[in-house]
Structures are given as structure tokens and as C-alpha cells.
Design a protein around this motif. Structure first.
Motif, mmCIF file in Angstrom:
data_model
loop_
_atom_site.group_PDB
_atom_site.id
_atom_site.type_symbol
_atom_site.label_atom_id
_atom_site.label_comp_id
_atom_site.label_asym_id
_atom_site.label_seq_id
_atom_site.Cartn_x
_atom_site.Cartn_y
_atom_site.Cartn_z
ATOM 1 N N UNK A 406 0.826 -1.214 0.000
ATOM 2 C CA UNK A 406 0.000 0.000 0.000
ATOM 3 C C UNK A 406 0.861 1.265 0.000
ATOM 4 N N UNK A 407 2.010 1.208 0.680
ATOM 5 C CA UNK A 407 2.931 2.359 0.667
ATOM 6 C C UNK A 407 3.522 2.532 -0.733
ATOM 7 N N UNK A 408 3.935 1.412 -1.349
ATOM 8 C CA UNK A 408 4.490 1.477 -2.707
ATOM 9 C C UNK A 408 3.458 2.026 -3.695
ATOM 10 N N UNK A 409 2.224 1.596 -3.543
ATOM 11 C CA UNK A 409 1.158 2.025 -4.457
ATOM 12 C C UNK A 409 0.886 3.519 -4.314
ATOM 13 N N UNK A 410 0.790 3.991 -3.069
ATOM 14 C CA UNK A 410 0.543 5.420 -2.832
ATOM 15 C C UNK A 410 1.688 6.260 -3.397
ATOM 16 N N UNK A 412 3.654 5.477 -5.855
ATOM 17 C CA UNK A 412 3.616 5.409 -7.322
ATOM 18 C C UNK A 412 2.624 6.412 -7.893
ATOM 19 N N UNK A 413 1.465 6.535 -7.260
ATOM 20 C CA UNK A 413 0.472 7.489 -7.760
ATOM 21 C C UNK A 413 0.897 8.936 -7.521
ATOM 22 N N UNK A 414 1.591 9.166 -6.434
ATOM 23 C CA UNK A 414 2.119 10.524 -6.195
ATOM 24 C C UNK A 414 3.133 10.909 -7.262
ATOM 25 N N UNK A 415 3.839 9.910 -7.792
ATOM 26 C CA UNK A 415 4.842 10.162 -8.830
ATOM 27 C C UNK A 415 4.210 10.356 -10.208
ATOM 28 N N UNK A 416 2.883 10.086 -10.324
ATOM 29 C CA UNK A 416 2.204 10.339 -11.598
ATOM 30 C C UNK A 416 1.627 9.122 -12.288
ATOM 31 N N UNK A 417 1.608 7.964 -11.630
ATOM 32 C CA UNK A 417 0.993 6.779 -12.236
ATOM 33 C C UNK A 417 -0.511 6.983 -12.375
ATOM 34 N N UNK A 514 -1.374 13.392 -15.439
ATOM 35 C CA UNK A 514 -1.780 12.089 -14.914
ATOM 36 C C UNK A 514 -2.590 12.236 -13.632
ATOM 37 N N UNK A 515 -2.242 13.233 -12.815
ATOM 38 C CA UNK A 515 -3.007 13.492 -11.602
ATOM 39 C C UNK A 515 -4.430 13.917 -11.947
ATOM 40 N N UNK A 516 -4.564 14.713 -13.017
ATOM 41 C CA UNK A 516 -5.892 15.152 -13.461
ATOM 42 C C UNK A 516 -6.722 13.968 -13.963
ATOM 43 N N UNK A 517 -6.068 13.022 -14.682
ATOM 44 C CA UNK A 517 -6.766 11.827 -15.165
ATOM 45 C C UNK A 517 -7.239 10.988 -13.983
ATOM 46 N N UNK A 518 -6.365 10.828 -12.974
ATOM 47 C CA UNK A 518 -6.744 10.055 -11.775
ATOM 48 C C UNK A 518 -7.924 10.695 -11.050
ATOM 49 N N UNK A 519 -7.899 12.025 -10.953
ATOM 50 C CA UNK A 519 -8.991 12.735 -10.291
ATOM 51 C C UNK A 519 -10.305 12.500 -11.036
ATOM 52 N N UNK A 520 -10.238 12.524 -12.375
ATOM 53 C CA UNK A 520 -11.427 12.263 -13.190
ATOM 54 C C UNK A 520 -11.945 10.849 -12.941
#
Length: 748
Positions: A406-410, A412-417, A514-520
């Protein structure tokens, strides 16, 4: 170039401006311009002249001087009369896709001259006609895309035809009676086209294999595979070769490897899995760090280069997953036996051993060949129960791995996944292959746990080779790459979702987009338009492929990424294992061009396998809905075209079409720019994303096609025929002979 005369700009004649525009394109034959760029270069500042420039660009495109390579963007036509390209029959009309990147060119059936879908051809480009789309005639088929076809045998007396899907071939294939290979009327068969001469109306073929009776589940699944040129059975000689492989693990072999047999190790897989190609281990080291072991089946220990098993695996490149079966890349002796990491059995593996602290920071890693013995086989459901309840076998290890994942996943998304965790539609299938119900498969914590450590292993291996450190040169390697999205596609997607009230940032830093896509994707969760927007979001992205040229993986936000973790089912992973071993022995780099060719083949086969999987799902959707003719469902418009409206049902995600011929309350016009059909008289619109109620009208299993009928407000059930129109009889001829055939081509 500037060609402007400010003092006389307002009095410029159209003929003079046309000459200036033509000169601009002649001087820059390889560049493309839109009207704004033309206006700027020619110094046109007044609106009337800009409008005139737009008219001139359109006229020059109509007469063939320019090519409109995309909407509103033009380039000089330097093709001359002849042009080469690829035939495309995926829509209702046939087009030539030119090699030079220009717009598709229409080819009428009479001008195909025996060319088929995906054939590479040389064609003659007709002179442009005002107000008409460009048109061409095939002069020569340079290279056939395929020689084998699947269809239904239609046998009449001393001759027969293979009735084929018109999407691939416009004429059925004539089969001499002595080339039927025992096939019977109405059976599905695989036929090779042996010739198609100029004087023949129909191609001539011979039966390669009888697939079975039409409608039988095995027949239909094999037919889908054969349609895509994929294997539907395993060669006996390859299976026999696999049986000769020694299954024993010697003490000498163990001595060469890192021994991980005493570490707590387990597999987590789907409940119906038979090939377990990855396992996880966990232990606390004396230095206080956690050692996470990602252990992968060591397929290349058993499958050697230049063997028939390796040749078969390389040709297949991937296992294929249809609705009801897996067509393996490797023989079952290897995939389900020798290489499968079954519990309580010593197994040879290739492993990434990562040292990390409680915050999942990586302090060291090791990549090497190992030997393991799995303690337990978990299904995803069993692992999920331990995560949710904190109770069960190896709960301490499972919960710690979940915490680190869960730490790795969080991070990764902060980095733009980008979080493309889409709901997958699955069918419950009975023993005869008949779909009995639909369910939706969602990724839970147990799935994400495995995914995160597989991603970590793939990233670690790719970085290890691709970024070797100071003073060392990177060697040729196989990467899994994913390019940034096409800005125009992303912009079009943003414009589409705006009508639903959503916004999307399409420019700026990678992480911002990528953050905008995730938010959508978070915003649409649980909304009726969720599946539609998620689907279109995926389509706006580039496809991930294999390559020796690393550009990183945009979707995962990794600079280095490969596929290392599934060698039982993917040939690129076997390629990666071999390169790791080669470079660990300090051997020179491999030939980049040769390995790039292998990467391209693997990417192509992956796409074919995905297409076959989708076709099998579509077949089961139609089969499932054929039992529900006349029933009414709510849905959402998932596509709009000139021939109808595609609707995805909310209840089961099955998709069908309302043919435009059935919309008889008005004359409807297709508005491509706004993704809608609009009535000419009453201005009623059917737009992408609109909620809609439909009745299941027709189900055609052979075409994998569902037809719906629109249910109007206040109407219970529309009146609609639930059978296709009776077929018209159609005459076929081969050379000078002719025959009348019942059940010919249906016009739709």
C-alpha cells in the motif's frame, strides 16, 4: 516565407491569394499547415481574407493539389497518379490507408480487383472532384495479409463454397469437391486460398481443417482463434519433446543457486489458476530490514534456445485467454507441471530479493537464480479474507506485505501513475460452455498486493540493466514502454467529458496531467457514465509495447520498466531472463536490431491475442442475450456512427446497436464532431453518453452482433422483428461456370 503586401491586402484578388497559397505549399512540400498558419505566414490579418484562405485550402484539397492529412490540416499532394498503402474494411466502406500518412482514400467494391482486408496494394489515385471524397482503384496486390479464412461450408452437389465474413473478403471461396477434407454442409472450416486469377469471380481454396458444427462451443472458440491466425491446438511433436525434459532438481543445480527453501513463501492466484508463475516470500533480516522475495518460475532453465519448444513459444509469444479456456504458450508439462510453483514442491526460480524498511524504502536488492519451496497456495479470495480479518495462515507475513504494498502504491500514484483499475465483465459458464450469468471482477487489496510487488520486480530488473551506473554502458534489453498520450486525442477526450460536467487538464507536467486523469477516474466512480468515460480514457492513451528503445512507461510513471514476472505465459519475459543471465556472465551486448524484431513480433501477437479475447467475450455476450429477446433494459449510448447507435446495458455491460434504419421517426444525420445523430425535421439528438432504454431485438451469433430497438417514453415494448430479413438468393460464378446458392449474403 512571407508573401504579403500590406498596402494592397484589402484589395487582394482570390486568384492572387490562391497563387500565394500554392507557392507556400510547393516551397514546403513536406510540411503541413492549417488556415491559421497559412494566414500568419502570408500576412493575412483581415477576416475576409482569412475566410478566403480557408475556401482556397478546401478547393485545393478537392482538386487533389493538397491532401487533408487530418481535420483542417493540409499538405502538398506529391503522390502523383499511383499510391501504395493498406486496405481497410473495418467500417461499412472500404478505404486505402496510404503509406504517406494522408487521409484514407475510398475504394469501391468494383475497384478492389481482388484485394482483401489488410492487403498491401498499389493503387491509382483518381483526379479529385469537387465535393467528392478522394477515390482510388487497386492496380496490384503487392502482399496478401492472410491466406486462410474461417467460414461455413455451403455444399451443393459437386461443388462447394466457404461463406465468409464480408469484413475480410467480399467474395465467398470456391472449393472443389475433392478438396473438402470430409467437410459437411453447414460445418465451420478453415480454408486456404490457393489462387484467385483475374478471370475468376471467386477465389479458389482447399479445406485445411474442419472446425466442427456451427454453434458448438468448441467449434466457435476455435473459429475465433483461427480468424485471427492464432493456434487452437498444440503440436503433438512439441508436447512429446516436453515429456522428455528431466524434472529432477539435482544437488549440483541447487548449489549454483540462492537457497530460499527455508523462507516463508506462498503463491496468490485466481481460484481456477493452474500455472503459478510467481511467489512471494518475506523474512526479517538481522540488519532490521524486511527482505521481500519476488520469485518467478525459471522457465529458461528448461526451455533452451534453438529447440522446437522455444521456437513454438516464440511464434506464439503469449498465452491466450478466451472466455472459457486458456491456450498456453508452453506445453502443459511445463506450464502446469515443471515450472508451476506448486506448494510443498522444490522449484527452480529467478528472483528479485529486495531489502526495505518499514516505510518501503529500498536499501538493497539482489537478482539471481534461486530454489524455493512454497508453503501455501492462496486464492485471491483467501488472501483478501486474511487482509480484512487479520486471521489465517501466515497472517503476519500477509499483513506485512499488504502494508508495504500500500505504501508502494501510494508513492507510485504521487509520482504520476494512472489508476486504470477498470471493472472486468466475466461470465459464469456451464459444462457445455453456455453463459449462465454475468459478474463483475474488481481488483481488491489482495490483487493489488501481488500487482505492486510484480511491478517492483519488473522496475528493479529494468533499472538494473538500463541504468548500470557511472562508467558502465547500458546493454541492449527488452523494455515494456508506454508513450505519452497524443495531445489531440487527449484534447478531444477533454471536450467530450465537458458535456458531463467534468474537466481535465491536458497540458503541463506529466505528473499534473496524470493526476488530473486520476482525479477524473475517481469522480466518475459509481456514475452511470463510469464505464464509458473509463473506456474512452484508455483509448486516449498510447498502447504499451515491447522495445529495445527505452522511453519509460507513462502510465506507471516509471523511467525503466520491463516484463520479468510471467515467463510461463509471455515470451518477452523469457527474453528478459536470458539477457539477465547473459549479462550476469559478463558477455557482450546482443544485437539490438535482431532483438527489436522479436519485440515487434511479441507486441503484434499480444494485440492479436487481445482481439481474440474480446471476440470471445462478444460472442458470449450475444449468446447470453439471445435468451433475452424482447426484454427491456436501461443503458447508455457508448458509440455513434453513420449506421447506428451503440448502447451498453447498465445491468450486464453487454453492447448492441440500434440500426439507423430502425429510427423511422425522422431522417437522422451523423454529426461526427459532436458524437451524435440528429433528426433533420424534429432535431432530436442521440448523443454519446446519453441514457437510453432499449429492447433486445435480434441476436446474430455468427456475426457476434446484437441489435436493439429504441423504447420511447411511455412505450412498453416496441414492435420489432426478432429475426433477420429472409436472405436473398445470390448467384456466384467461378470463371465461366455459375451456380445459384440459397442463403446468400444478407444486406443490412
Amino acid at each position: 516565407m512571407k508573401d504579403k503586401t500590406p498596402k494592397t491586402e484589402g484589395r487582394m484578388r482570390k486568384a492572387d491569394l490562391k497563387r500565394s497559397v500554392t507557392n507556400l505549399f510547393n516551397q514546403e512540400p513536406n510540411r503541413s499547415f492549417n488556415y491559421k498558419q497559412v494566414s500568419h505566414i502570408l500576412g493575412l490579418t483581415k477576416t475576409p481574407l482569412k475566410q478566403m484562405a480557408t475556401e482556397i485550402l478546401s478547393e485545393l484539397s478537392d482538386n487533389g493539389t493538397l491532401i487533408e492529412i487530418e481535420r483542417g490540416k493540409f499538405r502538398l499532394n506529391i503522390r502523383g497518379g499511383n499510391i501504395t498503402g493498406t486496405i481497410d474494411r473495418t467500417s461499412r466502406k472500404t478505404y486505402l490507408i496510404p503509406d504517406d500518412g494522408g487521409a484514407p482514400i475510398f475504394i469501391s467494391e468494383r475497384n478492389l480487383n481482388r484485394a482483401m482486408d489488410k492487403d498491401y496494394v498499389k493503387a491509382f489515385l483518381y483526379a479529385g472532384r469537387k465535393g467528392r471524397q478522394p477515390e482510388a482503384e487497386v492496380l496490384e496486390v503487392v502482399k496478401r495479409a492472410k491466406e486462410t479464412f474461417v467460414g461455413v461450408l455451403d455444399i451443393t452437389g459437386s461443388y462447394a463454397f466457404l461463406v465468409v465474413n464480408k469484413k475480410y473478403l467480399s467474395n465467398d471461396i470456391f472449393i472443389p469437391a475433392d478438396k473438402l477434407k470430409g467437410g459437411k454442409n453447414g460445418q465451420k472450416a478453415l480454408v486456404k486460398m490457393v489462387r484467385w486469377e483475374e478471370q475468376d469471380k471467386n477465389p479458389v481454396g482447399e479445406v485445411i481443417d474442419i472446425l466442427g458444427d456451427q454453434g458448438d462451443n468448441n467449434t466457435e472458440m476455435h473459429a475465433i482463434l483461427a480468424e485471427f491466425g492464432l493456434p487452437y491446438k498444440y503440436p503433438e511433436k512439441v508436447e512429446a519433446e516436453a515429456e522428455k525434459i528431466d524434472a529432477g532438481i539435482t544437488a549440483e543445480e541447487i548449489a549454483k543457486r540462492i537457497d530460499c527453501r527455508d523462507i516463508v513463501t506462498f503463491t496468490i492466484d485466481p481460484r481456477d489458476a493452474k500455472d503459478f508463475d510467481d511467489a512471494l516470500s518475506l523474512r526479517k533480516l538481522d540488519n532490521g530490514f524486511w527482505e521481500v522475495g519476488i520469485h518467478i518460475a525459471d522457465v529458461t532453465h528448461y526451455v533452451k534456445p534453438k529447440t522446437i519448444i522455444n521456437e513454438e513459444a516464440e511464434n506464439r509469444a503469449t498465452s491466450i485467454y478466451l472466455v472459457d479456456r486458456t491456450i498456453p504458450m508452453l506445453p502443459e508439462k511445463l506450464s502446469n507441471g515443471l515450472c508451476s510453483l506448486r506448494p510443498n514442491e522444490e522449484k527452480l526460480t529467478y528472483s528479485v530479493l529486495v531489502q526495505m524498511d518499514d516505510e518501503a524504502n529500498i536499501h538493497d536488492y539482489k537478482i539471481g537464480r534461486t530454489v524455493i519451496e512454497s508453503d501455501r497456495r492462496f486464492t485471491y479470495e483467501e488472501a483478501q479474507q486474511i487482509i480484512e480479518t487479520g486471521e489465517g495462515d501466515y497472517k503476519e507475513e500477509m499483513l506485512q506485505l499488504d502494508k508495504l504494498a500500500k505504501i508502494l502504491r501510494e508513492r507510485r500514484f504521487k509520482a504520476g501513475a494512472i489508476a486504470f483499475d477498470r471493472v472486468e465483465v466475466r461470465f459464469e459458464i456451464d459444462e457445455k460452455g453456455k453463459p449462465t450469468s454475468v459478474f463483475f471482477k474488481e481488483a481488491k487489496d489482495s490483487n493489488k498486493l501481488v500487482e505492486e510487488f510484480m511491478l517492483l520486480a519488473n522496475k528493479t530488473v529494468a533499472t538494473h540493466i538500463g541504468k548500470p551506473g557511472k562508467g558502465r554502458k547500458g546493454k541492449t534489453f527488452v523494455y515494456r514502454i508506454h508513450d505519452e498520450p497524443n495531445p489531440e486525442k487527449l484534447q478531444n477526450f477533454a471536450q467530450f467529458i465537458h458535456r458531463f460536467g467534468y474537466k481535465l487538464k491536458t497540458s503541463g507536467k506529466k505528473s499534473e496531467v496524470s493526476s488530473a486523469v486520476n482525479h477524473l477516474l475517481d469522480e466518475v466512480q459509481g456514475k452511470k457514465e463510469q464505464n464509458l468515460i473509463e473506456t474512452l480514457a484508455v483509448r486516449s492513451m498510447a498502447k504499451a509495447v515491447y522495445s529495445t528503445e527505452n522511453i519509460g512507461h507513462y502510465g506507471l510513471a516509471f523511467d525503466y520498466y520491463t516484463h520479468f514476472t510471467s515467463p510461463i505465459r509471455r515470451y518477452p519475459d523469457m527474453m528478459v531472463h536470458r539477457l539477465l543471465t547473459r549479462y550476469a556472465e559478463d558477455k557482450p551486448s546482443v544485437n539490438a536490431s535482431e532483438w527489436e524484431g522479436r519485440c515487434q513480433h511479441s507486441s503484434d501477437m499480444e494485440q492479436l491475442a487481445a482481439n481474440a479475447e474480446r471476440a470471445s467475450i462478444k460472442y458470449k455476450q450475444v449468446e447470453f442475450m439471445s435468451e433475452r429477446l424482447g426484454q427491456v433494459f436501461d443503458g447508455v449510448i457508448s458509440g455513434v456512427s453513420e449506421w447506428g447507435i451503440y448502447v451498453e446495458l447498465n445491468e450486464n455491460k453487454c453492447e448492441g446497436m440500434i440500426p439507423i434504419r430502425d429510427l423511422d421517426d425522422d431522417f437522422y444525420i451523423f454529426d461526427e464532431k459532436n458524437y451524435c445523430l440528429e433528426g433533420h425535421r424534429f432535431r432530436k439528438k442521440f448523443q454519446l453518453g446519453d441514457a437510453i432504454t432499449v429492447q433486445v431485438a435480434r441476436a446474430n451469433l455468427d456475426k457476434k452482433q446484437l441489435d436493439f430497438a429504441l423504447v420511447h417514453e411511455g412505450e412498453e415494448k416496441p414492435t420489432v422483428s426478432t429475426t433477420y430479413p429472409s436472405a436473398r438468393k445470390e448467384s456466384r460464378s467461378k470463371g465461366k461456370s455459375s451456380g445459384t446458392k440459397k442463403g446468400g449474403r444478407r444486406r443490412r
